[in-house]
Scaffold this motif. Structure first.
Motif, short mmCIF file in Angstrom:
data_model
loop_
_atom_site.label_atom_id
_atom_site.label_comp_id
_atom_site.label_asym_id
_atom_site.label_seq_id
_atom_site.Cartn_x
_atom_site.Cartn_y
_atom_site.Cartn_z
N ALA A 25 0.82 -1.21 0.00
CA ALA A 25 0.00 0.00 0.00
C ALA A 25 0.86 1.25 0.00
CB ALA A 25 -0.93 -0.01 1.21
N LEU A 26 1.94 1.25 0.74
CA LEU A 26 2.81 2.43 0.83
C LEU A 26 3.51 2.69 -0.51
CD1 LEU A 26 3.53 4.41 3.13
CD2 LEU A 26 5.57 3.03 3.56
N ALA A 27 3.82 1.64 -1.24
CA ALA A 27 4.51 1.79 -2.52
C ALA A 27 3.64 2.44 -3.59
CB ALA A 27 5.01 0.44 -3.00
N ALA A 58 7.29 -12.53 -3.42
CA ALA A 58 8.33 -11.85 -4.21
C ALA A 58 7.83 -11.36 -5.56
CB ALA A 58 9.53 -12.78 -4.39
N ASP A 59 7.03 -12.16 -6.25
CA ASP A 59 6.59 -11.80 -7.61
C ASP A 59 5.56 -10.68 -7.62
OD1 ASP A 59 8.26 -13.73 -8.64
OD2 ASP A 59 6.69 -15.26 -8.80
N THR A 60 4.95 -10.39 -6.49
CA THR A 60 3.90 -9.37 -6.44
C THR A 60 4.36 -8.04 -5.87
OG1 THR A 60 3.14 -10.08 -4.25
CG2 THR A 60 2.17 -11.19 -6.16
N ARG A 61 5.60 -7.97 -5.42
CA ARG A 61 6.08 -6.74 -4.77
C ARG A 61 6.17 -5.59 -5.77
NH1 ARG A 61 11.05 -9.89 -1.95
NH2 ARG A 61 9.82 -11.10 -0.43
N ASN A 62 5.68 -4.43 -5.35
CA ASN A 62 5.82 -3.21 -6.14
C ASN A 62 6.83 -2.28 -5.50
OD1 ASN A 62 4.28 -2.68 -3.89
ND2 ASN A 62 2.68 -1.54 -4.97
N ALA A 370 -5.55 2.70 4.13
CA ALA A 370 -5.85 3.89 4.93
C ALA A 370 -4.62 4.34 5.71
CB ALA A 370 -7.02 3.62 5.88
N VAL A 371 -3.91 3.40 6.31
CA VAL A 371 -2.70 3.74 7.06
C VAL A 371 -1.63 4.31 6.14
CG1 VAL A 371 -0.80 2.80 8.44
CG2 VAL A 371 -3.15 2.08 8.91
N ALA A 372 -1.42 3.66 4.99
CA ALA A 372 -0.43 4.15 4.03
C ALA A 372 -0.76 5.55 3.55
CB ALA A 372 -0.32 3.19 2.84
N ALA A 373 -2.05 5.84 3.34
CA ALA A 373 -2.45 7.17 2.89
C ALA A 373 -2.17 8.21 3.96
CB ALA A 373 -3.94 7.17 2.54
N GLN A 374 -2.40 7.89 5.23
CA GLN A 374 -2.07 8.82 6.32
C GLN A 374 -0.57 9.12 6.33
OE1 GLN A 374 -3.96 8.07 10.32
NE2 GLN A 374 -4.75 6.26 9.28
N ALA A 376 1.61 8.76 3.91
CA ALA A 376 2.05 9.44 2.68
C ALA A 376 1.70 10.91 2.71
CB ALA A 376 1.43 8.76 1.46
N SER A 377 0.49 11.25 3.11
CA SER A 377 0.07 12.64 3.16
C SER A 377 0.97 13.44 4.11
CB SER A 377 -1.39 12.73 3.60
OG SER A 377 -1.79 14.08 3.74
N PHE A 378 1.25 12.86 5.27
CA PHE A 378 2.08 13.55 6.26
C PHE A 378 3.52 13.72 5.76
CE2 PHE A 378 5.01 12.95 9.94
CZ PHE A 378 4.76 14.15 10.59
N ILE A 379 4.11 12.66 5.22
CA ILE A 379 5.49 12.74 4.75
C ILE A 379 5.62 13.73 3.59
CG2 ILE A 379 7.35 11.44 3.64
CD1 ILE A 379 6.41 9.00 5.28
N GLN A 380 4.64 13.73 2.70
CA GLN A 380 4.68 14.67 1.58
C GLN A 380 4.54 16.11 2.06
OE1 GLN A 380 1.64 12.84 -0.77
NE2 GLN A 380 3.03 11.32 -1.66
N GLN A 381 3.78 16.32 3.13
CA GLN A 381 3.70 17.66 3.73
C GLN A 381 5.06 18.08 4.30
OE1 GLN A 381 0.63 17.65 6.69
NE2 GLN A 381 -1.01 17.19 5.22
#
Length: 387
Positions: A25-27, A58-62, A370-374, A376-381
């Protein structure tokens, strides 16, 4: 469209296969490289370590997963061999390490970042939510102060952790309160009555009983004794405990005189949903411990959101982060009070709206997406402020 920020995430937590679903999700928000531990050949909770960590994903990692060897005996004293080489391999915009502020890996990461990635933002994730007594508290106060002075942003796993780092110098706009991990709704979902009966049958549990459950460490601070006492008072319920710990021998003795007490052995992450979906009510009755030997309060209680995602009515004590995770006052009882726990169970036994409300809360706040979005938004800020 500009390329996504390049994030280096360092944490032994992602050696667990189930936890890497959060990385997927974070990727979606970052060009992600994750450093975690090598696969270990040992026994965990009586099971081979391959039950908990393997490369079947392994084959599904983004994202890129880099495994390094741990040097050190515990989760807070280890360092990674080869971390400097990873730091030299490419330019990162953000470097984030997950562990407590005094952990060796945090300071190893900070050291190599200062030499090899000076332009990058540096962040830490921490769960620690208590002040230590005595000389340990004095030493840690200095470490916390040094940590906040040399860290650009902090993600705190609970409100108390956020307040702790702010007392030691962190600015509120550089601190986010958010879970470390979310929950996967594809394998955590409510069971129908027929499914619940089949799941119970497969695990040797009574098919038509009202079953209260707990899974995790079977230790004093998890409120296990009070849970037994509360079920003694309720009389008409069954209790299923899954896990291992110091209270196992005592629990086996108790089960000799309580036909309603069911003890199940520990199991890997991917088998936990089948247990949770058996239950009518899940209880996490943790109690705070404040001694020089052990100073702890519940830092999140990830199993709470797993139970809520399975549509199980979930109640917990007022210890640590439990109330803020559950988010419903009627599902909270005073820690260490068996009678209050019994009353709370009675109160929710026929309240089907509570389970539905908790399920919706989990879908909104606690999925991996939902956690990844929280995060990401904070880090991008934080990146935007730094430019």
């Amino acid at each position: 469209m500009p390329p996504p920020p390049r994030l280096l995430l360092i944490s032994h937590a992602y050696a667990a296969l189930e936890n890497r679903k959060k990385l997927q999700a974070l990727a979606a928000h970052f060009d992600l490289v994750c450093v975690t531990s090598t696969i270990e050949q040992r026994t965990i909770l009586g099971r081979p370590s391959s039950d908990f960590d393997n490369d079947s994903d392994a084959d599904t990692r983004n994202y890129q997963l880099i495994r390094l060897t741990r040097r050190g005996s515990s989760d807070t004293t280890f360092r990674y061999a080869g971390l400097a080489s990873v730091m030299r391999s490419r330019r990162f915009d953000v470097i984030l390490v997950e562990n407590e502020p005094w952990a060796v890996i945090c300071w190893q990461t900070r050291f190599w970042k200062s030499l090899l990635q000076r332009h990058a933002l540096f962040g830490e994730f921490t769960w620690e939510n208590v002040e230590r007594p005595g000389w340990k508290g004095l030493v840690l106060a200095c470490i916390y102060r040094a940590m906040t002075m040399t860290t650009d942003f902090i993600i705190a796993g609970n409100q108390a952790a956020a307040k702790l780092v702010q007392r030691r110098g962190a600015r509120s706009n550089n601190v986010l309160v958010a879970p470390q991990l979310g929950v996967d709704l594809t394998n955590h979902q409510p069971a129908s009555s027929a499914e619940r009966r089949e799941l119970r049958k497969a695990q040797g549990l009574p098919e038509n009983a009202f079953i209260i459950g707990y899974c995790g460490r079977l230790t004093e601070e998890k409120g296990i004794r009070e849970l037994i006492a509360a079920c003694d008072e309720l009389q008409t319920v069954h209790l299923a405990l899954l896990g291992s710990g110091k209270l196992e021998s005592w629990l086996k003795e108790q089960s000799q005189t309580r036909c309603w007490l069911h003890l199940l052995p520990p199991r890997p992450h991917f088998e936990i949903p089948s247990f949770l979906r058996c239950l009518n009510v899940f209880v996490l009755g943790s109690k705070p411990v404040h001694t020089m030997q052990l100073c702890w309060e519940e830092q999140f209680g990830h199993v709470l959101i797993e139970a809520m995602a399975c549509g199980v009515t979930t109640i917990g004590s007022n210890s640590g982060a439990i109330p803020e995770v559950i988010g419903h006052d009627e599902a909270i009882f005073p820690h260490g009070e068996a009678k209050s726990l019994a009353e709370c169970i009675r109160r929710v036994m026929n309240d089907f709206t509570l389970a539905q409300s908790q399920l919706e809360r989990t879908r909104k706040l606690y999925t991996h997406d939902a956690v990844a979005a929280q995060w990401a938004s904070f880090i991008q800020q934080q990146l935007a402020r730094a430019t």
